[in-house]
Design a protein around this motif. Sequence first.
Motif, PDB file in Angstrom:
ATOM      1  N   TYR A   1       5.406  26.127  23.577  1.00  0.00           N
ATOM      2  CA  TYR A   1       6.585  25.630  22.874  1.00  0.00           C
ATOM      3  C   TYR A   1       6.275  24.954  21.543  1.00  0.00           C
ATOM      4  N   ASN A   2       5.163  24.252  21.417  1.00  0.00           N
ATOM      5  CA  ASN A   2       4.855  23.650  20.115  1.00  0.00           C
ATOM      6  C   ASN A   2       4.697  24.726  19.048  1.00  0.00           C
ATOM      7  N   ALA A   3       3.998  25.803  19.383  1.00  0.00           N
ATOM      8  CA  ALA A   3       3.814  26.904  18.430  1.00  0.00           C
ATOM      9  C   ALA A   3       5.143  27.607  18.157  1.00  0.00           C
ATOM     10  N   GLU A   4       5.935  27.802  19.188  1.00  0.00           N
ATOM     11  CA  GLU A   4       7.228  28.480  19.056  1.00  0.00           C
ATOM     12  C   GLU A   4       8.177  27.663  18.171  1.00  0.00           C
ATOM     13  N   LEU A   5       8.192  26.353  18.367  1.00  0.00           N
ATOM     14  CA  LEU A   5       9.049  25.479  17.553  1.00  0.00           C
ATOM     15  C   LEU A   5       8.571  25.438  16.103  1.00  0.00           C
TER      16      LEU A   5
ATOM     17  N   LEU B   1      23.004  28.598  28.239  1.00  0.00           N
ATOM     18  CA  LEU B   1      21.604  28.684  28.658  1.00  0.00           C
ATOM     19  C   LEU B   1      20.843  27.408  28.301  1.00  0.00           C
ATOM     20  N   GLY B   2      21.097  26.879  27.121  1.00  0.00           N
ATOM     21  CA  GLY B   2      20.438  25.642  26.706  1.00  0.00           C
ATOM     22  C   GLY B   2      20.813  24.468  27.590  1.00  0.00           C
ATOM     23  N   ARG B   3      22.089  24.353  27.922  1.00  0.00           N
ATOM     24  CA  ARG B   3      22.554  23.260  28.787  1.00  0.00           C
ATOM     25  C   ARG B   3      21.937  23.394  30.171  1.00  0.00           C
TER      26      ARG B   3
ATOM     27  N   ASN C   1      18.468  23.580  10.290  1.00  0.00           N
ATOM     28  CA  ASN C   1      19.634  23.884  11.122  1.00  0.00           C
ATOM     29  C   ASN C   1      19.188  23.915  12.579  1.00  0.00           C
ATOM     30  N   LEU C   2      19.534  22.895  13.337  1.00  0.00           N
ATOM     31  CA  LEU C   2      19.112  22.789  14.731  1.00  0.00           C
ATOM     32  C   LEU C   2      19.960  23.652  15.671  1.00  0.00           C
ATOM     33  N   ASN C   3      21.017  24.263  15.144  1.00  0.00           N
ATOM     34  CA  ASN C   3      21.846  25.146  15.957  1.00  0.00           C
ATOM     35  C   ASN C   3      21.436  26.614  15.821  1.00  0.00           C
ATOM     36  N   ARG C   4      20.379  26.867  15.104  1.00  0.00           N
ATOM     37  CA  ARG C   4      19.886  28.243  14.917  1.00  0.00           C
ATOM     38  C   ARG C   4      19.135  28.698  16.161  1.00  0.00           C
ATOM     39  N   LYS C   5      19.501  29.860  16.708  1.00  0.00           N
ATOM     40  CA  LYS C   5      18.798  30.422  17.870  1.00  0.00           C
ATOM     41  C   LYS C   5      17.496  31.024  17.377  1.00  0.00           C
ATOM     42  N   ALA C   6      16.379  30.386  17.732  1.00  0.00           N
ATOM     43  CA  ALA C   6      15.114  30.856  17.191  1.00  0.00           C
ATOM     44  C   ALA C   6      13.915  30.610  18.099  1.00  0.00           C
ATOM     45  N   VAL C   7      14.113  29.965  19.241  1.00  0.00           N
ATOM     46  CA  VAL C   7      12.985  29.575  20.094  1.00  0.00           C
ATOM     47  C   VAL C   7      13.023  30.391  21.387  1.00  0.00           C
ATOM     48  N   ARG C   8      12.018  31.246  21.551  1.00  0.00           N
ATOM     49  CA  ARG C   8      11.954  32.073  22.760  1.00  0.00           C
ATOM     50  C   ARG C   8      11.693  31.200  23.991  1.00  0.00           C
ATOM     51  N   ILE C   9      12.192  31.649  25.129  1.00  0.00           N
ATOM     52  CA  ILE C   9      11.963  30.974  26.406  1.00  0.00           C
ATOM     53  C   ILE C   9      10.652  31.499  26.973  1.00  0.00           C
ATOM     54  N   GLU C  10       9.809  30.607  27.435  1.00  0.00           N
ATOM     55  CA  GLU C  10       8.450  30.980  27.863  1.00  0.00           C
ATOM     56  C   GLU C  10       8.439  32.050  28.943  1.00  0.00           C
TER      57      GLU C  10
ATOM     58  N   LEU D   1      15.049  36.054  25.663  1.00  0.00           N
ATOM     59  CA  LEU D   1      16.094  35.054  25.484  1.00  0.00           C
ATOM     60  C   LEU D   1      15.622  33.977  24.522  1.00  0.00           C
ATOM     61  N   LYS D   2      16.572  33.438  23.752  1.00  0.00           N
ATOM     62  CA  LYS D   2      16.233  32.385  22.798  1.00  0.00           C
ATOM     63  C   LYS D   2      17.156  31.188  22.967  1.00  0.00           C
ATOM     64  N   LEU D   3      16.548  30.015  22.739  1.00  0.00           N
ATOM     65  CA  LEU D   3      17.293  28.765  22.699  1.00  0.00           C
ATOM     66  C   LEU D   3      17.506  28.371  21.245  1.00  0.00           C
TER      67      LEU D   3
END
Length: 192
Positions: A58-62, A83-85, A138-147, A152-154
């Motif tokens: 997740y650190n690399a993904e973020l 999904l995020g919730r 923009n923290l609402n941008r879908k860009a972080v893959r789920i491990e 799927l992206k968060l």
Amino acid sequence: MLSTTLLRQLTDQVQELRATVDTQLRPLSSRQLNFKPSATSWSVLECLEHLNRYSRFYNAELAKALHGQNQRYNPHEVGFTWLGRKSYDTVRPDNGQQHKTIKHMNPAGSALGPAVLQEFLEHQEQLLEVLGAAKGANLNRKAVRIEFFRLLKLRVGEALQFVVAHEQRHVQQALRAATAAQSQANAPVLVV
């Protein structure tokens, strides 16, 4: 929640996690760090190794999600997708339900030493850098893959909240294991 407030809150929580591990867990003996309160529970080091395995992803993904982002995005309300919730609610520290972890993220039975603590602290430094880089993004941008299901992206904001809540949950678990180890060490021994 406003993006600036969220990032300040998450930064404070990561700094608190780092201080807790450094002051309360790092001084423990190797025996205490590896003590398991029960056959099915994790030791302090297993809790932190579990978090290290997640942080490696997740650190690399973020960081990747924030790389090249326009750093002039105005403060904005940060929202959750379904999904995020769901992801966040599952790992919240106050959610008492136990969840089975994915096999490659389960450190049970691993040979672990104090290097796990150092790696955890290094991951916290990286996470603080990520949180700093998130200011103005923009923290609402879908860009972080789920491990565990990378299709799927968060959203960036919900992924940050997920990561910090997950760390809080397992640092609390590590503290309980440490308390059990210290109690066991202080237990009277019956000699017959």
